[in-house]
Enzyme design. Sequence first.
Site, PDB file in Angstrom:
ATOM      1  N   HIS A  20       0.828  -1.202   0.000  1.00 36.95           N
ATOM      2  CA  HIS A  20       0.000   0.000   0.000  1.00 36.95           C
ATOM      3  C   HIS A  20       0.866   1.257   0.000  1.00 36.95           C
ATOM      4  O   HIS A  20       1.783   1.394   0.796  1.00 36.95           O
ATOM      5  CB  HIS A  20      -0.896  -0.024   1.234  1.00 36.95           C
ATOM      6  CG  HIS A  20      -1.870   1.094   1.270  1.00 36.95           C
ATOM      7  ND1 HIS A  20      -2.323   1.617   2.450  1.00 36.95           N
ATOM      8  CD2 HIS A  20      -2.503   1.794   0.295  1.00 36.95           C
ATOM      9  CE1 HIS A  20      -3.185   2.593   2.202  1.00 36.95           C
ATOM     10  NE2 HIS A  20      -3.302   2.716   0.898  1.00 36.95           N
ATOM     11  N   ASP A  28       7.191   5.524 -21.097  1.00 41.20           N
ATOM     12  CA  ASP A  28       7.581   5.333 -22.490  1.00 41.20           C
ATOM     13  C   ASP A  28       9.072   5.033 -22.567  1.00 41.20           C
ATOM     14  O   ASP A  28       9.788   5.097 -21.560  1.00 41.20           O
ATOM     15  CB  ASP A  28       7.190   6.549 -23.335  1.00 41.20           C
ATOM     16  CG  ASP A  28       7.824   7.857 -22.887  1.00 41.20           C
ATOM     17  OD1 ASP A  28       8.994   7.847 -22.438  1.00 41.20           O
ATOM     18  OD2 ASP A  28       7.162   8.903 -23.001  1.00 41.20           O
ATOM     19  N   HIS A  96       6.163  17.928 -16.187  1.00 38.46           N
ATOM     20  CA  HIS A  96       6.965  16.755 -16.531  1.00 38.46           C
ATOM     21  C   HIS A  96       8.225  16.669 -15.673  1.00 38.46           C
ATOM     22  O   HIS A  96       8.605  15.574 -15.237  1.00 38.46           O
ATOM     23  CB  HIS A  96       7.325  16.793 -18.023  1.00 38.46           C
ATOM     24  CG  HIS A  96       8.049  15.565 -18.493  1.00 38.46           C
ATOM     25  ND1 HIS A  96       7.485  14.314 -18.449  1.00 38.46           N
ATOM     26  CD2 HIS A  96       9.277  15.412 -19.023  1.00 38.46           C
ATOM     27  CE1 HIS A  96       8.345  13.433 -18.932  1.00 38.46           C
ATOM     28  NE2 HIS A  96       9.443  14.071 -19.280  1.00 38.46           N
ATOM     29  N   TYR A 118       5.429  11.684 -23.570  1.00 36.86           N
ATOM     30  CA  TYR A 118       4.669  11.875 -22.325  1.00 36.86           C
ATOM     31  C   TYR A 118       3.698  10.736 -22.014  1.00 36.86           C
ATOM     32  O   TYR A 118       2.727  10.933 -21.283  1.00 36.86           O
ATOM     33  CB  TYR A 118       3.944  13.219 -22.323  1.00 36.86           C
ATOM     34  CG  TYR A 118       4.887  14.380 -22.504  1.00 36.86           C
ATOM     35  CD1 TYR A 118       5.740  14.767 -21.490  1.00 36.86           C
ATOM     36  CD2 TYR A 118       4.943  15.072 -23.722  1.00 36.86           C
ATOM     37  CE1 TYR A 118       6.634  15.819 -21.656  1.00 36.86           C
ATOM     38  CE2 TYR A 118       5.828  16.121 -23.901  1.00 36.86           C
ATOM     39  CZ  TYR A 118       6.664  16.488 -22.871  1.00 36.86           C
ATOM     40  OH  TYR A 118       7.534  17.525 -23.034  1.00 36.86           O
ATOM     41  N   ALA A 119       3.959   9.551 -22.525  1.00 34.45           N
ATOM     42  CA  ALA A 119       3.151   8.379 -22.185  1.00 34.45           C
ATOM     43  C   ALA A 119       3.738   7.773 -20.907  1.00 34.45           C
ATOM     44  O   ALA A 119       4.413   6.748 -20.934  1.00 34.45           O
ATOM     45  CB  ALA A 119       3.140   7.377 -23.336  1.00 34.45           C
ATOM     46  N   ASN A 120       3.500   8.463 -19.802  1.00 36.02           N
ATOM     47  CA  ASN A 120       4.049   8.097 -18.498  1.00 36.02           C
ATOM     48  C   ASN A 120       2.985   8.324 -17.438  1.00 36.02           C
ATOM     49  O   ASN A 120       2.273   9.328 -17.476  1.00 36.02           O
ATOM     50  CB  ASN A 120       5.257   8.972 -18.151  1.00 36.02           C
ATOM     51  CG  ASN A 120       6.274   9.027 -19.256  1.00 36.02           C
ATOM     52  OD1 ASN A 120       6.881   8.023 -19.587  1.00 36.02           O
ATOM     53  ND2 ASN A 120       6.469  10.206 -19.844  1.00 36.02           N
TER      54      ASN A 120
END
EC number: 5.4.99.62
Length: 129
Positions: A20, A28, A96, A118-120
């Site tokens: 948890h 990316d 970012h 920016y595929a994060n």
Amino acid sequence: MRKTGILNRHLAGALAELGHGDGVLVCDAGMPIPAGPRVVDLAFRAGVPSFAEVLDGLLDELVVEGATAAHEVRDANPEASALLDGRFPGLELVAHEELKAMTAGARLVVRTGEARPYANVLLRCGVFF
């Protein structure tokens, strides 16, 4: 050998160690990864596996109580932005540079072959009860 779910032994083992509040960055191929977090690199070729494929596979396995992405995804990658909005109604957006700094505190980084910017997303693990 498992017949369903995540078959990659390194990723399956790393997921089993999460608790948890632990952070998991799904990123990316171009995201800089700092020293510290455990890394499972799934990148094979540009675009393979995709950010969406890996994220959905992880969401099938994990309880997620929160998610953070870079606000730059809105303009630079509308497809990833729509995917994140669909999966995380309460998505938190930060710069970012801040997301990169937050990565140092993640327990696990899962690198995809995604070749769009920016595929994060930084996931925060929850509990099932």
